[in-house]
Write an enzyme that holds these catalytic residues in place. Structure first.
Site, PDB file in Angstrom:
ATOM      1  N   HIS A  75      86.554  33.697  24.447  1.00 44.52           N
ATOM      2  CA  HIS A  75      85.825  34.232  25.608  1.00 44.52           C
ATOM      3  C   HIS A  75      84.334  34.372  25.342  1.00 44.52           C
ATOM      4  O   HIS A  75      83.903  34.604  24.214  1.00 44.52           O
ATOM      5  CB  HIS A  75      86.421  35.553  26.090  1.00 44.52           C
ATOM      6  N   ASP A  77      82.131  36.550  27.044  1.00 41.65           N
ATOM      7  CA  ASP A  77      81.488  37.842  27.291  1.00 41.65           C
ATOM      8  C   ASP A  77      81.608  38.778  26.097  1.00 41.65           C
ATOM      9  O   ASP A  77      82.495  38.637  25.246  1.00 41.65           O
ATOM     10  CB  ASP A  77      82.055  38.502  28.540  1.00 41.65           C
ATOM     11  N   ASP A 105      83.165  38.996  18.301  1.00 40.97           N
ATOM     12  CA  ASP A 105      84.195  39.081  19.328  1.00 40.97           C
ATOM     13  C   ASP A 105      83.538  38.687  20.652  1.00 40.97           C
ATOM     14  O   ASP A 105      82.954  39.531  21.325  1.00 40.97           O
ATOM     15  CB  ASP A 105      84.747  40.511  19.392  1.00 40.97           C
ATOM     16  N   GLU A 138      86.649  38.579  29.885  1.00 41.44           N
ATOM     17  CA  GLU A 138      87.825  38.933  29.100  1.00 41.44           C
ATOM     18  C   GLU A 138      87.826  40.407  28.786  1.00 41.44           C
ATOM     19  O   GLU A 138      88.876  41.055  28.755  1.00 41.44           O
ATOM     20  CB  GLU A 138      87.856  38.103  27.807  1.00 41.44           C
ATOM     21  N   GLU A 139      86.638  40.956  28.550  1.00 48.24           N
ATOM     22  CA  GLU A 139      86.516  42.354  28.161  1.00 48.24           C
ATOM     23  C   GLU A 139      86.718  43.317  29.333  1.00 48.24           C
ATOM     24  O   GLU A 139      86.669  44.517  29.151  1.00 48.24           O
ATOM     25  CB  GLU A 139      85.149  42.605  27.512  1.00 48.24           C
ATOM     26  N   ASP A 162      90.726  34.976  18.791  1.00 44.17           N
ATOM     27  CA  ASP A 162      90.130  36.216  19.280  1.00 44.17           C
ATOM     28  C   ASP A 162      90.794  37.462  18.712  1.00 44.17           C
ATOM     29  O   ASP A 162      91.105  38.394  19.454  1.00 44.17           O
ATOM     30  CB  ASP A 162      90.196  36.241  20.816  1.00 44.17           C
ATOM     31  N   HIS A 343      83.739  45.893  18.804  1.00 42.62           N
ATOM     32  CA  HIS A 343      83.420  46.896  19.832  1.00 42.62           C
ATOM     33  C   HIS A 343      82.684  48.099  19.233  1.00 42.62           C
ATOM     34  O   HIS A 343      82.652  49.161  19.850  1.00 42.62           O
ATOM     35  CB  HIS A 343      84.670  47.375  20.573  1.00 42.62           C
TER      36      HIS A 343
END
Length: 369
Positions: A75, A77, A105, A138-139, A162, A343
């Protein structure tokens, strides 16, 4: 692999801001790279449904063998704080300056996929049809893969790059995920003059939450209150208060039990204080559970074994595009790419793991050929 190239490309990628729903600049950077490999590249209309500045990238490379196509996905984003990322490479580890996330990520996944494909082409090795999907949003509940134009995808086997940890980890089981919205409606009154005439929405909300089973429920299930809103002033008994929460479980049955429990506690508190309740729960993506003898798992294990990676079959409480691909009939697993502490501003990735992830992409392509 061209180790220097994959690292330089990764560092280049993470310097391009691409927070969720603002992936267009990064997408526009990726398209010419894919086209330079002779891939046919297009963008679907998922952005119109998600509110993003662009759609998902779908790229295809015609193979040199007649094998079935393989789907490779990551992904575009990133989460916040993800603007103005300043990567630092120190003693074989890429990290941030401490002010932002890194974006491994999932830009490490994208860099690995691109390097793996480019290497196969450069070496003139036979390969089958390759389909690449780089998703948006995706997030935010896997919205990009939810609204992906699946009519353009022909692969029945997919690999999503991922997840964290050393390359060699294979995620075969992922959770069901629900979002809960609850609004408590009470009655305003003067908190000092006539508090007995009011019904406090905040009090109802607090009572409901205090009676809920939250955080780790069991080995399969979690639940969390993410945000609370309500109230106007200290001298007003609040007439509205709300929360948004989530619940996840590797078991659909256990998720439904948790959702029913949370709803019941809200209803009990509303009745107890004499207020009203507006409540909704939506499963935003479904779980998956791929048997270890499934071809997609066996291929992933064989690829890791061929490269000398230590293989580990794991389950994950975090969602990924893998959830939606499996729901749509594309047998898929999520593969580790080396990211750590995703994150967070402490996010990092070992350069060697980035190389290994690219090697894994190449090996999977060769196996499918």
């Amino acid at each position: 692999m061209n180790n220097k190239r994959v690292l330089e490309r990764f560092l280049e990628f993470i310097k391009i801001d691409s927070p969720t729903k603002s992936e267009e600049n990064f997408a526009n950077h990726l398209i010419p790279i894919l086209e330079s490999f002779g891939m046919k590249v297009e963008m679907d209309d998922a952005g119109k449904k998600t509110g993003s500045g662009c759609g998902n990238i779908i790229a295809k490379l015609k193979g040199r063998t007649g094998s079935n196509p393989i789907l490779l996905s990551a992904h575009m984003d990133t989460v916040s704080p993800g603007k103005g990322i300043n990567p630092i490479v120190d003693e074989g580890i890429v990290r941030t300056d401490g002010n932002t996330i890194l974006g491994s990520d999932d830009k490490a996944g994208i860099a690995a996929i691109i390097e793996g494909i480019q290497t196969v082409i450069e070496e003139g090795i036979p390969y089958g049809d390759i389909e690449v999907v780089f998703t948006i949003c995706e997030e935010e509940g896997l919205l990009g893969s939810r609204y992906l134009d699946y009519s353009k995808i022909h692969s029945k086997t997919g690999y999503v790059f991922d997840t964290g940890g050393k390359p060699g980890k294979i995620v075969t089981k992922g959770p069901y995920h629900a979002i809960i919205n609850a609004k408590f409606i009470g009655r305003e009154s003067h908190a000092g003059v006539a508090p007995e005439e009011g019904i406090s929405a905040i009090q109802m909300l607090s009572d409901a939450i205090s009676n809920m089973k939250l955080l780790k429920i069991d080995d399969d299930t979690t639940a969390n209150i993410g945000r609370i809103e309500g109230g106007q002033a200290t001298n007003i008994v609040s007439n509205e208060a709300s929360f948004i929460a989530e619940a996840r479980s590797l078991s659909e049955e256990k998720l439904n039990m948790q959702l029913e429990h949370m709803k019941t506690e809200c209803e009990k508190s509303t009745k107890k204080f004499g207020g009203m309740l507006e409540y909704s729960a939506e499963i935003i993506y479904e779980g998956f559970d791929i048997p270890e003898n499934c071809p997609v798992v066996l291929n992933a294990i064989k690829a890791c074994d061929n490269l000398g990676f230590e293989t580990e079959i794991i389950e994950s409480r975090g969602g990924s595009d893998t959830n939606n691909y499996n729901k749509r009939g594309i047998s898929s697993v999520n593969l580790s790419i080396g990211q750590n502490k995703a994150h967070t501003v402490g996010e990092s990735i070992k350069v060697d793991d980035l190389y290994k992830a690219a090697k894994l992409v190449k090996e999977l392509i060769l196996l499918h050929a």
